[in-house]
Write a protein that holds these residues in place. Sequence first.
Motif, PDB file in Angstrom:
ATOM      1  N   THR A  44     -72.839   1.519 133.424  1.00 47.46           N
ATOM      2  CA  THR A  44     -73.052   2.525 134.209  1.00 47.46           C
ATOM      3  C   THR A  44     -72.860   4.114 133.600  1.00 47.46           C
ATOM      4  O   THR A  44     -72.024   4.083 132.964  1.00 47.46           O
ATOM      5  CB  THR A  44     -71.860   2.463 135.462  1.00 47.46           C
ATOM      6  N   SER A  68     -73.172   8.513 133.300  1.00 48.48           N
ATOM      7  CA  SER A  68     -72.609   9.620 133.958  1.00 48.48           C
ATOM      8  C   SER A  68     -73.687  10.585 133.592  1.00 48.48           C
ATOM      9  O   SER A  68     -73.911  10.992 132.437  1.00 48.48           O
ATOM     10  CB  SER A  68     -71.074  10.163 133.934  1.00 48.48           C
ATOM     11  N   LYS A  90     -74.635  15.095 140.670  1.00 46.22           N
ATOM     12  CA  LYS A  90     -73.939  14.284 139.642  1.00 46.22           C
ATOM     13  C   LYS A  90     -73.439  12.884 140.025  1.00 46.22           C
ATOM     14  O   LYS A  90     -72.982  12.653 141.016  1.00 46.22           O
ATOM     15  CB  LYS A  90     -72.564  15.356 139.577  1.00 46.22           C
ATOM     16  N   LYS A  91     -74.011  12.079 138.932  1.00 46.57           N
ATOM     17  CA  LYS A  91     -73.586  10.773 139.151  1.00 46.57           C
ATOM     18  C   LYS A  91     -72.379  10.282 138.195  1.00 46.57           C
ATOM     19  O   LYS A  91     -72.774  10.772 137.089  1.00 46.57           O
ATOM     20  CB  LYS A  91     -74.931   9.739 138.932  1.00 46.57           C
ATOM     21  N   THR A  92     -71.431   9.637 138.525  1.00 47.29           N
ATOM     22  CA  THR A  92     -70.401   9.149 137.576  1.00 47.29           C
ATOM     23  C   THR A  92     -70.608   8.146 137.235  1.00 47.29           C
ATOM     24  O   THR A  92     -71.376   7.127 137.664  1.00 47.29           O
ATOM     25  CB  THR A  92     -69.105   9.609 138.189  1.00 47.29           C
ATOM     26  N   LYS A  93     -69.785   7.602 136.114  1.00 50.48           N
ATOM     27  CA  LYS A  93     -69.873   6.392 135.506  1.00 50.48           C
ATOM     28  C   LYS A  93     -69.325   5.080 136.612  1.00 50.48           C
ATOM     29  O   LYS A  93     -69.427   4.131 136.465  1.00 50.48           O
ATOM     30  CB  LYS A  93     -69.061   6.369 134.336  1.00 50.48           C
ATOM     31  N   TYR A  94     -68.631   5.597 137.526  1.00 48.44           N
ATOM     32  CA  TYR A  94     -68.148   4.807 138.681  1.00 48.44           C
ATOM     33  C   TYR A  94     -69.216   4.834 139.838  1.00 48.44           C
ATOM     34  O   TYR A  94     -68.892   4.104 140.937  1.00 48.44           O
ATOM     35  CB  TYR A  94     -66.825   5.277 139.331  1.00 48.44           C
ATOM     36  N   ASN A  95     -70.358   5.087 139.684  1.00 46.09           N
ATOM     37  CA  ASN A  95     -71.349   4.979 140.686  1.00 46.09           C
ATOM     38  C   ASN A  95     -71.067   6.014 141.991  1.00 46.09           C
ATOM     39  O   ASN A  95     -71.668   5.665 142.809  1.00 46.09           O
ATOM     40  CB  ASN A  95     -71.712   3.535 140.865  1.00 46.09           C
ATOM     41  N   ILE A  99     -71.835   9.581 143.684  1.00 45.46           N
ATOM     42  CA  ILE A  99     -72.705  10.652 143.450  1.00 45.46           C
ATOM     43  C   ILE A  99     -72.276  11.522 144.546  1.00 45.46           C
ATOM     44  O   ILE A  99     -71.666  11.496 145.664  1.00 45.46           O
ATOM     45  CB  ILE A  99     -74.094  10.190 143.926  1.00 45.46           C
ATOM     46  N   TRP A 100     -72.247  12.806 143.836  1.00 47.76           N
ATOM     47  CA  TRP A 100     -72.020  14.059 145.024  1.00 47.76           C
ATOM     48  C   TRP A 100     -73.058  15.187 144.461  1.00 47.76           C
ATOM     49  O   TRP A 100     -73.660  15.565 143.343  1.00 47.76           O
ATOM     50  CB  TRP A 100     -70.527  14.591 144.745  1.00 47.76           C
ATOM     51  N   LYS A 146     -72.046   6.859 147.378  1.00 49.29           N
ATOM     52  CA  LYS A 146     -71.471   5.561 146.297  1.00 49.29           C
ATOM     53  C   LYS A 146     -72.598   4.553 146.244  1.00 49.29           C
ATOM     54  O   LYS A 146     -73.373   4.130 147.145  1.00 49.29           O
ATOM     55  CB  LYS A 146     -70.003   5.069 147.094  1.00 49.29           C
ATOM     56  N   ASN A 204     -76.542   0.945 137.051  1.00 50.85           N
ATOM     57  CA  ASN A 204     -76.748   2.208 137.721  1.00 50.85           C
ATOM     58  C   ASN A 204     -77.690   2.075 138.983  1.00 50.85           C
ATOM     59  O   ASN A 204     -77.462   3.392 139.853  1.00 50.85           O
ATOM     60  CB  ASN A 204     -77.589   3.283 136.838  1.00 50.85           C
TER      61      ASN A 204
END
Length: 254
Positions: free
Chosen positions: A33, A35, A68-73, A75-76, A129, A139
């Motif tokens: 996953t 970021s 922005k997508k993070t490695k924890y999936n 999104i914001w 999420k 991803n």
Amino acid sequence: MRLKANIFKLIFTALVPIINVFSLKAQDMQDSTLSFPMIGFQYSFDVPFGTLAKSFGGNSTVGASFWKKTKYNLIWGIEYNYIFGDLVKINPLDSIVTSSGFLVDNAGQWTQNVQVFERGHFVMAKLGKIFRGVGPNPNCGLMLTGGVGFWYHQVYYYWNGDQPSEVSGNYLYGYNRITYGPAFSESFGYMNFSNNKRFNFSVSLEAAQGFTKEMGYEYDLRKNDNSTHFDMTLGIKVDWYFPIYNQVKEKYYY
């Protein structure tokens, strides 16, 4: 021949690390996953409910977003949509136009024909999420989002010629039903990021609710509307994303 063999061997030896780098980049997308930020463009078709359905029919929106997508999936991001439609159930100008759609001015003359549309703006900050398990890599997956923002809509008039002075300037505010207020949204769908990094999109079912009020005096109804409206839409939305992968930290092996 021996020299050519040595040259080919040297080229092959030099290319091996480069090939490994590109294969590892693809493997990172497939197996990890990631970021990264991304820019999005979207379209939706929405059906109105509540107070909004008394004034308008179905409408469309187009817009742009930054995420922005993070490695924890997680999104914001923030999203802007432009609202447009031609299914308008009301026409505040009915009190001053003829049945053919012509306005009679103060001199008793017929002016240009007028067309009526819906226009508006929708700005939303969102958090969501991605639930991995569906799609070509971790991803991707089913997606839930929620948002809070601002909703603005109005009746828009298009004149086939010069706009008459009777409905221009401050006078227009009495007829265009400018309505605005805080809004919320919820969506459920699927988000995809392809292994080749070219096909990045989401398809979702999105609901929006607004608690809005009208601005100004309604000339045709001879009153102010001070009530709070409950506006709602339900629609199908398609987003296309352009991830900025060059900001992703890659792993290299030598």
